[in-house]
Design a protein around this motif. Structure first.
Motif, PDB file in Angstrom:
ATOM      1  N   PRO A  69       0.835  -1.203   0.000  1.00  0.00           N
ATOM      2  CA  PRO A  69       0.000   0.000   0.000  1.00  0.00           C
ATOM      3  C   PRO A  69       0.868   1.251   0.000  1.00  0.00           C
ATOM      4  O   PRO A  69       1.983   1.248   0.516  1.00  0.00           O
ATOM      5  CB  PRO A  69      -0.809  -0.124   1.290  1.00  0.00           C
ATOM      6  CG  PRO A  69      -0.060  -1.053   2.142  1.00  0.00           C
ATOM      7  CD  PRO A  69       0.715  -1.958   1.240  1.00  0.00           C
ATOM      8  N   GLY A  70       0.351   2.307  -0.586  1.00  0.00           N
ATOM      9  CA  GLY A  70       1.091   3.558  -0.664  1.00  0.00           C
ATOM     10  C   GLY A  70       1.198   4.237   0.689  1.00  0.00           C
ATOM     11  O   GLY A  70       0.341   4.077   1.558  1.00  0.00           O
ATOM     12  N   GLY A  71       2.261   4.984   0.858  1.00  0.00           N
ATOM     13  CA  GLY A  71       2.453   5.743   2.087  1.00  0.00           C
ATOM     14  C   GLY A  71       1.436   6.870   2.199  1.00  0.00           C
ATOM     15  O   GLY A  71       0.810   7.284   1.220  1.00  0.00           O
ATOM     16  N   LYS A  72       1.278   7.380   3.391  1.00  0.00           N
ATOM     17  CA  LYS A  72       0.267   8.414   3.610  1.00  0.00           C
ATOM     18  C   LYS A  72       0.638   9.741   2.962  1.00  0.00           C
ATOM     19  O   LYS A  72      -0.228  10.526   2.628  1.00  0.00           O
ATOM     20  CB  LYS A  72       0.059   8.607   5.107  1.00  0.00           C
ATOM     21  CG  LYS A  72      -0.567   7.389   5.755  1.00  0.00           C
ATOM     22  CD  LYS A  72      -0.830   7.594   7.206  1.00  0.00           C
ATOM     23  CE  LYS A  72      -1.477   6.342   7.773  1.00  0.00           C
ATOM     24  NZ  LYS A  72      -1.813   6.477   9.179  1.00  0.00           N
ATOM     25  N   LYS A  73       1.933   9.976   2.753  1.00  0.00           N
ATOM     26  CA  LYS A  73       2.372  11.239   2.162  1.00  0.00           C
ATOM     27  C   LYS A  73       2.547  11.155   0.646  1.00  0.00           C
ATOM     28  O   LYS A  73       2.976  12.114   0.026  1.00  0.00           O
ATOM     29  CB  LYS A  73       3.678  11.690   2.801  1.00  0.00           C
ATOM     30  CG  LYS A  73       3.514  12.036   4.256  1.00  0.00           C
ATOM     31  CD  LYS A  73       4.773  12.571   4.844  1.00  0.00           C
ATOM     32  CE  LYS A  73       4.558  12.929   6.300  1.00  0.00           C
ATOM     33  NZ  LYS A  73       5.746  13.507   6.894  1.00  0.00           N
ATOM     34  N   ARG A  74       2.192  10.055   0.050  1.00  0.00           N
ATOM     35  CA  ARG A  74       2.325   9.873  -1.400  1.00  0.00           C
ATOM     36  C   ARG A  74       1.283  10.728  -2.111  1.00  0.00           C
ATOM     37  O   ARG A  74       0.103  10.679  -1.777  1.00  0.00           O
ATOM     38  CB  ARG A  74       2.141   8.403  -1.754  1.00  0.00           C
ATOM     39  CG  ARG A  74       2.410   8.096  -3.197  1.00  0.00           C
ATOM     40  CD  ARG A  74       2.192   6.611  -3.452  1.00  0.00           C
ATOM     41  NE  ARG A  74       3.400   5.831  -3.331  1.00  0.00           N
ATOM     42  CZ  ARG A  74       4.276   5.694  -4.307  1.00  0.00           C
ATOM     43  NH1 ARG A  74       4.094   6.311  -5.444  1.00  0.00           N
ATOM     44  NH2 ARG A  74       5.331   4.948  -4.147  1.00  0.00           N
ATOM     45  N   LYS A  75       1.729  11.503  -3.094  1.00  0.00           N
ATOM     46  CA  LYS A  75       0.806  12.396  -3.813  1.00  0.00           C
ATOM     47  C   LYS A  75      -0.117  11.619  -4.738  1.00  0.00           C
ATOM     48  O   LYS A  75      -1.305  11.881  -4.802  1.00  0.00           O
ATOM     49  CB  LYS A  75       1.588  13.443  -4.593  1.00  0.00           C
ATOM     50  CG  LYS A  75       2.316  14.408  -3.691  1.00  0.00           C
ATOM     51  CD  LYS A  75       3.075  15.439  -4.469  1.00  0.00           C
ATOM     52  CE  LYS A  75       3.801  16.354  -3.518  1.00  0.00           C
ATOM     53  NZ  LYS A  75       4.593  17.340  -4.212  1.00  0.00           N
ATOM     54  N   THR A  76       0.446  10.689  -5.497  1.00  0.00           N
ATOM     55  CA  THR A  76      -0.384   9.848  -6.362  1.00  0.00           C
ATOM     56  C   THR A  76      -0.515   8.477  -5.704  1.00  0.00           C
ATOM     57  O   THR A  76       0.484   7.890  -5.290  1.00  0.00           O
ATOM     58  CB  THR A  76       0.254   9.679  -7.753  1.00  0.00           C
ATOM     59  OG1 THR A  76       1.555   9.111  -7.598  1.00  0.00           O
ATOM     60  CG2 THR A  76       0.360  11.015  -8.456  1.00  0.00           C
TER      61      THR A  76
END
Length: 143
Positions: A69-76
């Motif tokens: 899963p993407g990190g919380k600060k990932r823009k996309t």
């Protein structure tokens, strides 16, 4: 003294590869150290700490489908199989290795903590502590 144990375990919760870093060090250091030892598998489950574009590209070069899963600060938002990640505690035949995520790795870490020397960290020296972890992991792998 803090340390962080990075591990690759198989679908049965047995440790395959271990790497010890200092506590405040990023998870990317552990990922970079363990990526060369990844075998040929179809998919890899990892937690948010291993969400990096370079790590996803390395996995795709090795033809491994990342399920991170993407990190919380990932823009996309990062694309991953949400259903598979949600069901990560169930064994899959096509996923042979997991990178510090999922119920199987948590089971492996729980088994390591059954060893009193590892759980209470008697050894203050990182080399001696990692030796105790390696001994416990060897016994866990064969039992």
């Amino acid at each position: 003294m803090n340390t962080k144990l990075h591990a690759i375990c198989d679908s049965r919760g047995r440790p395959v590869d271990l790497f010890l870093t200092a506590g405040p060090v990023s998870d990317y250091i552990g990922a970079r150290a363990l990526v060369s030892g990844l075998p040929n598998v179809k998919s890899l489950l990892g937690d948010r700490g291993y969400d990096a574009d370079w790590f996803r590209e390395v996995l795709q070069d090795k033809k491994i489908r990342p399920c991170i899963p993407g990190g919380k600060k990932r823009k996309t938002p990062a694309r991953y199989d949400k259903r598979r990640y949600k069901r990560r505690n169930r064994p899959f035949r096509d996923i042979a290795f997991r990178c510090t995520a999922g119920q199987r790795c948590e089971i492996m870490f729980g088994r390591l903590k059954d060893w009193r020397r590892v759980a209470t960290r008697y050894d203050r020296c990182p080399q001696a502590f990692f030796s105790a972890i390696a001994l416990a992991a060897t016994v866990i792998f064969w039992l």
